[in-house]
Design a protein around this motif. Sequence first.
Motif, PDB file in Angstrom:
ATOM      1  N   PRO A  20      -7.721 -38.515 -36.186  1.00 42.51           N
ATOM      2  CA  PRO A  20      -7.388 -39.264 -38.081  1.00 42.51           C
ATOM      3  C   PRO A  20      -7.813 -38.140 -38.837  1.00 42.51           C
ATOM      4  CG  PRO A  20      -7.829 -40.696 -36.153  1.00 42.51           C
ATOM      5  CD  PRO A  20      -8.316 -39.934 -35.301  1.00 42.51           C
ATOM      6  N   VAL A  21      -8.906 -37.346 -38.168  1.00 44.35           N
ATOM      7  CA  VAL A  21      -9.948 -36.789 -39.921  1.00 44.35           C
ATOM      8  C   VAL A  21      -9.602 -35.347 -38.459  1.00 44.35           C
ATOM      9  CG1 VAL A  21     -10.937 -38.644 -40.113  1.00 44.35           C
ATOM     10  CG2 VAL A  21     -12.296 -37.115 -38.643  1.00 44.35           C
ATOM     11  N   GLU A  22      -9.017 -34.610 -37.921  1.00 43.93           N
ATOM     12  CA  GLU A  22      -8.627 -33.445 -37.029  1.00 43.93           C
ATOM     13  C   GLU A  22      -8.381 -32.903 -37.866  1.00 43.93           C
ATOM     14  OE1 GLU A  22      -7.416 -31.281 -32.887  1.00 43.93           O
ATOM     15  OE2 GLU A  22      -7.268 -33.395 -33.521  1.00 43.93           O
ATOM     16  N   ASN A  66      -0.066 -41.131 -42.972  1.00 44.34           N
ATOM     17  CA  ASN A  66      -0.657 -39.950 -42.677  1.00 44.34           C
ATOM     18  C   ASN A  66       0.348 -38.822 -42.892  1.00 44.34           C
ATOM     19  OD1 ASN A  66      -2.859 -41.779 -40.380  1.00 44.34           O
ATOM     20  ND2 ASN A  66      -1.395 -43.038 -40.716  1.00 44.34           N
ATOM     21  N   PHE A 118      -3.995 -39.518 -49.387  1.00 44.46           N
ATOM     22  CA  PHE A 118      -5.021 -39.380 -49.233  1.00 44.46           C
ATOM     23  C   PHE A 118      -5.436 -38.709 -50.239  1.00 44.46           C
ATOM     24  CE2 PHE A 118      -5.136 -38.125 -44.126  1.00 44.46           C
ATOM     25  CZ  PHE A 118      -4.451 -39.365 -43.810  1.00 44.46           C
ATOM     26  N   GLU A 147     -10.134 -36.410 -49.219  1.00 46.56           N
ATOM     27  CA  GLU A 147      -9.559 -36.328 -47.472  1.00 46.56           C
ATOM     28  C   GLU A 147      -8.598 -35.478 -47.216  1.00 46.56           C
ATOM     29  OE1 GLU A 147      -8.340 -39.995 -44.171  1.00 46.56           O
ATOM     30  OE2 GLU A 147      -9.069 -40.134 -46.419  1.00 46.56           O
ATOM     31  N   ARG A 182     -10.157 -32.303 -45.496  1.00 49.15           N
ATOM     32  CA  ARG A 182     -10.597 -32.562 -44.877  1.00 49.15           C
ATOM     33  C   ARG A 182      -9.775 -32.149 -43.431  1.00 49.15           C
ATOM     34  NH1 ARG A 182     -13.346 -38.536 -42.620  1.00 49.15           N
ATOM     35  NH2 ARG A 182     -14.502 -37.587 -40.978  1.00 49.15           N
ATOM     36  N   VAL A 183      -8.513 -33.040 -43.704  1.00 49.82           N
ATOM     37  CA  VAL A 183      -6.618 -32.608 -42.310  1.00 49.82           C
ATOM     38  C   VAL A 183      -6.334 -31.451 -42.613  1.00 49.82           C
ATOM     39  CG1 VAL A 183      -6.972 -35.219 -42.261  1.00 49.82           C
ATOM     40  CG2 VAL A 183      -6.060 -33.628 -43.663  1.00 49.82           C
ATOM     41  N   GLU A 220     -13.325 -44.808 -38.176  1.00 52.79           N
ATOM     42  CA  GLU A 220     -14.029 -44.287 -39.511  1.00 52.79           C
ATOM     43  C   GLU A 220     -13.319 -45.147 -40.091  1.00 52.79           C
ATOM     44  OE1 GLU A 220     -15.389 -40.373 -41.040  1.00 52.79           O
ATOM     45  OE2 GLU A 220     -14.784 -39.817 -38.584  1.00 52.79           O
ATOM     46  N   PRO A 259     -13.104 -43.637 -44.607  1.00 56.34           N
ATOM     47  CA  PRO A 259     -11.670 -42.878 -45.005  1.00 56.34           C
ATOM     48  C   PRO A 259     -10.989 -43.907 -45.631  1.00 56.34           C
ATOM     49  CG  PRO A 259     -13.016 -41.737 -43.318  1.00 56.34           C
ATOM     50  CD  PRO A 259     -13.730 -43.439 -43.778  1.00 56.34           C
ATOM     51  N   ASP A 277      -8.485 -44.607 -48.509  1.00 57.13           N
ATOM     52  CA  ASP A 277      -7.434 -44.149 -48.955  1.00 57.13           C
ATOM     53  C   ASP A 277      -6.856 -45.573 -49.540  1.00 57.13           C
ATOM     54  OD1 ASP A 277      -7.332 -41.335 -46.902  1.00 57.13           O
ATOM     55  OD2 ASP A 277      -6.684 -42.902 -45.337  1.00 57.13           O
TER      56      ASP A 277
END
Length: 248
Positions: free
Chosen positions: A61-63, A154, A159, A163, A166-167, A229, A232, A236
Motif C-alpha cells: 500500500p505505501v511501497e 489505488n 491520493f 502520498e 511517497r508511492v 495505516e 493515510p 485519502d
Amino acid sequence: MRPQTEILVDRVRKVAHEGSGTIQTFLLHLQSTGIDYVPSPLSLSDRLEEISYLPGACYGPVEPRPNEAWDIEHLERLGLAIRRCHDSSVEFLSSWRAAQWFPFAEPCAAPEVICHNDLGPWNVPVDGEHIHIIDWEMAAPGMRIWDVAHIAWNWVPYFPLAERARVGFPEPYQPEARLAALLKGYGASHWTAREVLEEVLQRQSRTLELAALSISTEAMLLENWANVETDPILADQAFVRECIGKTA
C-alpha cells in the motif's frame, strides 16, 4: 497477502477459511470461461489451500512503485480484466449466492456479481503488458462498482500529493484521463466520475472497518488488516471529498 502465506516454486500455500471451497470452485468457473489470469486451485484441506503461483511485480500500500507500474494502459487492462470476471460471475452467482464466501464479507442485499474486494497493487501482479489478479480469498457477492472504485482509489490513484510522492507516482497528475482509461477498459459509460468517487469513499470506509474489526476480533484471517495505516486512508478520504467538490 494473507497471514501465514508461503510462496513455493510454482504454488502458494495459505490458511484456508470456510469459504475457500466456494472460492476455489469460482476460480475454476472463471478459467472454464477462458479467463487465464487468475490462479488455479491445486488442493484444499480443512486448514490449508494451495493455488498456482502467477508471475509479476506486486507492491504494498505505501511501497514506491516504478514509473512503468503507473502506465495508464494498466488501468485499461485491469478494467477489462475485472469486467470479464464480473460478467463470467453472473451465472455462477445465481446458483452460489447463498454459499459460504469470505467470512467477513460486506452484506449486499441485491448483488450483481462476485467481487474480488481487494484490488490494490498487492493483488495485481504486473508482468510486462500482462496482469494477473490474485488473492481471491475476500471474494463475495457484491456490486460491480465496488471493485471498480477500489481500482480507482489505488491505481488512478486518488491520493493527495504527499502520498503520490511517497508511492512514486510520476507527475503530472491527470486523474480524469486515468479514470477514463479504467472505465473504458471496463466498458462502463453510465457511471459518472462523481458516482465513482462517492463509491471510492465507501471503499475507504470499508477498509477502515476491516482494520478496526481486525483489532476487536483478533481474527487470524484479518491479521494483516491490523497493520493498516489509518492516517493515510483518512487523508485519502479528505482528498476524494475535495475531488467530489470539484465535479459537476
